[in-house]
Design a protein around this motif. Structure first.
Motif, PDB file in Angstrom:
ATOM      1  N   UNK A  23      53.485  27.392  31.494  1.00  0.00           N
ATOM      2  CA  UNK A  23      52.367  28.323  31.428  1.00  0.00           C
ATOM      3  C   UNK A  23      51.523  28.213  32.706  1.00  0.00           C
ATOM      4  N   UNK A  24      51.275  29.372  33.328  1.00  0.00           N
ATOM      5  CA  UNK A  24      50.468  29.461  34.549  1.00  0.00           C
ATOM      6  C   UNK A  24      49.211  30.240  34.213  1.00  0.00           C
ATOM      7  N   UNK A  25      48.075  29.731  34.635  1.00  0.00           N
ATOM      8  CA  UNK A  25      46.813  30.410  34.388  1.00  0.00           C
ATOM      9  C   UNK A  25      46.136  30.672  35.740  1.00  0.00           C
ATOM     10  N   UNK A  26      45.915  31.954  36.050  1.00  0.00           N
ATOM     11  CA  UNK A  26      45.236  32.329  37.288  1.00  0.00           C
ATOM     12  C   UNK A  26      43.895  32.951  36.960  1.00  0.00           C
ATOM     13  N   UNK A  27      42.860  32.435  37.590  1.00  0.00           N
ATOM     14  CA  UNK A  27      41.529  33.007  37.473  1.00  0.00           C
ATOM     15  C   UNK A  27      41.324  33.886  38.703  1.00  0.00           C
ATOM     16  N   UNK A  28      41.286  35.210  38.501  1.00  0.00           N
ATOM     17  CA  UNK A  28      41.130  36.166  39.602  1.00  0.00           C
ATOM     18  C   UNK A  28      39.708  36.701  39.606  1.00  0.00           C
ATOM     19  N   UNK A  29      39.085  36.704  40.772  1.00  0.00           N
ATOM     20  CA  UNK A  29      37.758  37.294  40.916  1.00  0.00           C
ATOM     21  C   UNK A  29      37.763  38.225  42.110  1.00  0.00           C
ATOM     22  N   UNK A  30      37.349  39.465  41.895  1.00  0.00           N
ATOM     23  CA  UNK A  30      37.255  40.433  42.980  1.00  0.00           C
ATOM     24  C   UNK A  30      35.860  40.324  43.593  1.00  0.00           C
ATOM     25  N   UNK A  31      35.775  39.652  44.743  1.00  0.00           N
ATOM     26  CA  UNK A  31      34.496  39.497  45.438  1.00  0.00           C
ATOM     27  C   UNK A  31      34.306  40.577  46.499  1.00  0.00           C
TER      28      UNK A  31
END
Length: 191
Positions: free
Chosen positions: A56-64
């Motif tokens: 399981x891979x967890x990516x936290x993406x934030x569009x800055x």
């Protein structure tokens, strides 16, 4: 109960405890934080993105950034780029001026944006159906469009080891350019 039985019971409890703790650690997803900027990605951990297959891979993406972006994981970056480039040519972007005709009032910009978004979605669906019907099968992970200042947590697995790419396929600007072409591309290794 004698001393030996007590020691055996304590030993069994310790082994069970270690087993539970080990399974919790093994099931923990591998994770990373990625910031989407105009036009690129910043990996917070400042390290290459390397994950295990079937984990399981967890990516936290934030569009800055100031623009809307997407996050897509693909195997063949050139094929995806060529597909998106043909899509940009197909769309033409001339329809933006045509759609402005007849819109009045203070909410004109909103109406125009909604109309363009609908036309864009319809054009993309038509293009993919006519020119590359199996394109979506080549995508391993796809985020929704992320507006400026928003975040999302993506959890997924990739089974096959290898080199994968993450890109933003959005198109924008006065002279339409693909965000991937402007630097929104990065590598993920599954090994």
């Amino acid at each position: 109960m004698n001393n030996n039985n007590i020691k055996k019971i304590i030993g069994i409890i310790i082994i069970i405890g270690i087993g539970i703790e080990a399974s919790i650690i093994l099931d923990k997803p591998e994770d990373a934080t990625i910031l989407m900027v105009d036009y690129g990605y910043i990996i917070k951990e400042n390290a290459p993105l390397v994950f295990s297959p079937n984990k399981s891979i967890m990516l936290n993406l934030t569009n800055t950034g100031a623009y809307e972006h997407e996050f897509v994981i693909i195997k063949d970056k050139e094929e995806t780029f060529e597909h998106t480039k043909r899509l940009a040519q197909y769309l033409g972007w001339a329809f933006v001026e045509e759609q402005y005709y007849g819109l009045t009032g203070e909410d004109t910009a909103l109406k125009l944006r909604q109309r363009i978004a609908t036309m864009y979605e319809e054009a993309v669906a038509t293009f993919n159906r006519e020119h590359w019907s199996s394109y979506e099968e080549r995508i391993y992970v796809k985020s929704p469009q992320l507006e400026a200042g928003t975040s999302i947590l993506l959890e997924f697995k990739i089974e096959e080891p290898g080199e994968y790419w993450f890109v933003c396929r959005n198109i924008g600007g006065i002279y339409p350019q693909i965000h991937q072409e402007r630097g929104m591309i990065g590598k993920i290794l599954i090994k």
